[in-house]
Write a protein that holds these residues in place. Structure first.
Motif, short mmCIF file in Angstrom:
data_model
loop_
_atom_site.label_atom_id
_atom_site.label_comp_id
_atom_site.label_asym_id
_atom_site.label_seq_id
_atom_site.Cartn_x
_atom_site.Cartn_y
_atom_site.Cartn_z
N ASP A 69 -6.82 -0.55 8.38
CA ASP A 69 -6.80 0.84 8.17
C ASP A 69 -5.24 1.34 8.17
O ASP A 69 -4.80 1.25 8.99
CB ASP A 69 -7.59 1.67 8.84
N THR A 70 -4.94 1.80 6.71
CA THR A 70 -3.52 1.73 6.61
C THR A 70 -2.90 3.10 7.45
O THR A 70 -1.80 3.57 7.64
CB THR A 70 -2.89 2.08 5.27
N ASN A 71 -3.80 4.10 7.74
CA ASN A 71 -3.59 5.30 8.38
C ASN A 71 -3.48 4.95 9.91
O ASN A 71 -2.37 5.36 10.42
CB ASN A 71 -4.73 6.35 8.03
N THR A 72 -4.48 4.39 10.67
CA THR A 72 -4.65 4.30 11.89
C THR A 72 -3.73 2.91 12.43
O THR A 72 -3.50 2.66 13.66
CB THR A 72 -5.98 4.14 12.41
N GLU A 73 -3.71 1.86 11.33
CA GLU A 73 -3.24 0.56 11.52
C GLU A 73 -4.23 -0.36 12.61
O GLU A 73 -3.66 -1.08 13.31
CB GLU A 73 -1.68 0.75 11.98
N TYR A 76 0.98 -1.25 0.20
CA TYR A 76 -0.04 0.23 -0.12
C TYR A 76 0.96 1.14 -0.15
O TYR A 76 2.04 1.14 0.18
CB TYR A 76 -0.86 0.05 1.23
N GLY A 102 1.56 4.69 2.03
CA GLY A 102 1.30 5.25 3.19
C GLY A 102 1.42 6.63 3.08
O GLY A 102 1.64 7.40 2.11
N ALA A 103 1.84 7.09 4.32
CA ALA A 103 1.97 8.83 4.22
C ALA A 103 3.07 9.19 3.58
O ALA A 103 4.25 8.57 3.47
CB ALA A 103 1.86 9.15 5.95
N ASP A 122 -7.64 3.74 1.15
CA ASP A 122 -6.69 3.61 2.45
C ASP A 122 -6.78 2.22 3.28
O ASP A 122 -6.37 2.37 4.35
CB ASP A 122 -6.74 4.85 3.18
N THR A 123 -7.30 1.16 2.77
CA THR A 123 -7.28 0.12 3.51
C THR A 123 -7.16 -1.15 2.69
O THR A 123 -7.45 -1.39 1.44
CB THR A 123 -9.21 0.14 3.72
#
Length: 263
Positions: free
Chosen positions: A224-228, A146, A148-149, A203-204
């Motif tokens: 969730d790739t932002n919050t993990e 994915y 990420g940031a 983002d998942t």
């Protein structure tokens, strides 16, 4: 042309040029480097180039690896371009696990090592470390690729050893692994459950999990790739009491499941 605004050059011209040309354009100035490194530019470039006449298919056979243009409406192939492997391995041991934006995460089965590979440019990064990270075991492990940031391509590697699951994330920018928490029911960490490779949508990351060889449990895990954070999702209702499985696919940023029953 000298007075052409930068945003016009970026959005209307450089989104139409080949990826290698766009990458070289980052060296023009700091402003161009920043704009061309943004995720929005990558999405715009992909939307321009991924037209029916520009599709490319990577085909791996026992003895060769090549890319061919493909017209999906007619299933006709164009002339093939041979792709040399940039790493020391025979083509028969290269197993594709995940892909995103033309970047592949593959396993070299003779060494179990994970590699990030761009077949178009030939660039590759070996993910295995002396500490034992980046080693993949078929049937018990799975991966997800994915973005990420900060436009950082990342690999989520889930491995199960002795019915215990561990999760690590590789950062392409940092070139290193870190361990993360991946909260699931311990029952699903047992090796009788098969975890699919991930499907990325927005983002998942999504994984299907099914109990093998028996009429057992089936579910989907959402990462969730932002919050993990991890969320468990039920399968849709299935009008059968037999064995069933599902495959997830992203169609225009919408998640769909292809589901079948029986053997």
């Amino acid at each position: 042309m000298p007075n052409l605004p930068t945003d016009v050059i970026i959005s209307d011209i450089l989104t139409r040029v080949p990826a290698k040309t766009a990458a070289r354009s980052k060296g023009v100035c700091k402003e161009w480097h920043a704009l061309l490194s943004m995720r929005d530019f990558e999405k715009a470039h992909c939307s321009r180039t991924l037209t029916p006449g520009n599709q490319r298919t990577l085909l791996i056979h026992d003895l060769s690896c090549h890319i061919q243009p493909m017209e999906f409406e007619t299933a006709d192939y164009g002339l093939q371009t041979i792709v040399p492997l940039p790493f020391q391995a025979e083509i028969r041991v290269v197993m594709i696990l995940s892909h995103l934006d033309g970047l592949l995460c593959v396993c070299l089965q003779h060494t179990d090592k994970l590699v990030l590979w761009n077949p178009t440019t030939g660039a590759h990064t070996l993910l295995a470390t002396p500490a034992g990270h980046g080693l993949y075991t078929d049937l018990t492990d799975t991966v997800g690729l994915y973005n990420g940031a900060s436009n950082d391509y990342r690999v989520l590697h889930l491995s199960r050893r002795s019915d215990l699951l561990s999760a690590h994330v590789y950062s392409r920018q940092l070139g290193s692994w870190r361990k993360i928490a991946f909260g699931t029911n311990p029952e699903y960490q047992k090796c009788r459950f098969y975890w699919s490779p991930s499907t990325v949508c927005g983002d998942t990351l999504y994984f299907t999990v099914c109990e093998c060889y028996v009429v057992g449990k089936n579910l989907v895990f959402e990462f969730d790739t932002n919050t993990e954070q991890v969320i468990e999702i039920s399968f849709p209702p299935v009008p059968s009491s037999g064995i069933f499985q599902g495959i997830l696919v992203d169609v225009r940023q919408s998640l769909h499941m292809v589901l079948w029953t029986g053997h």
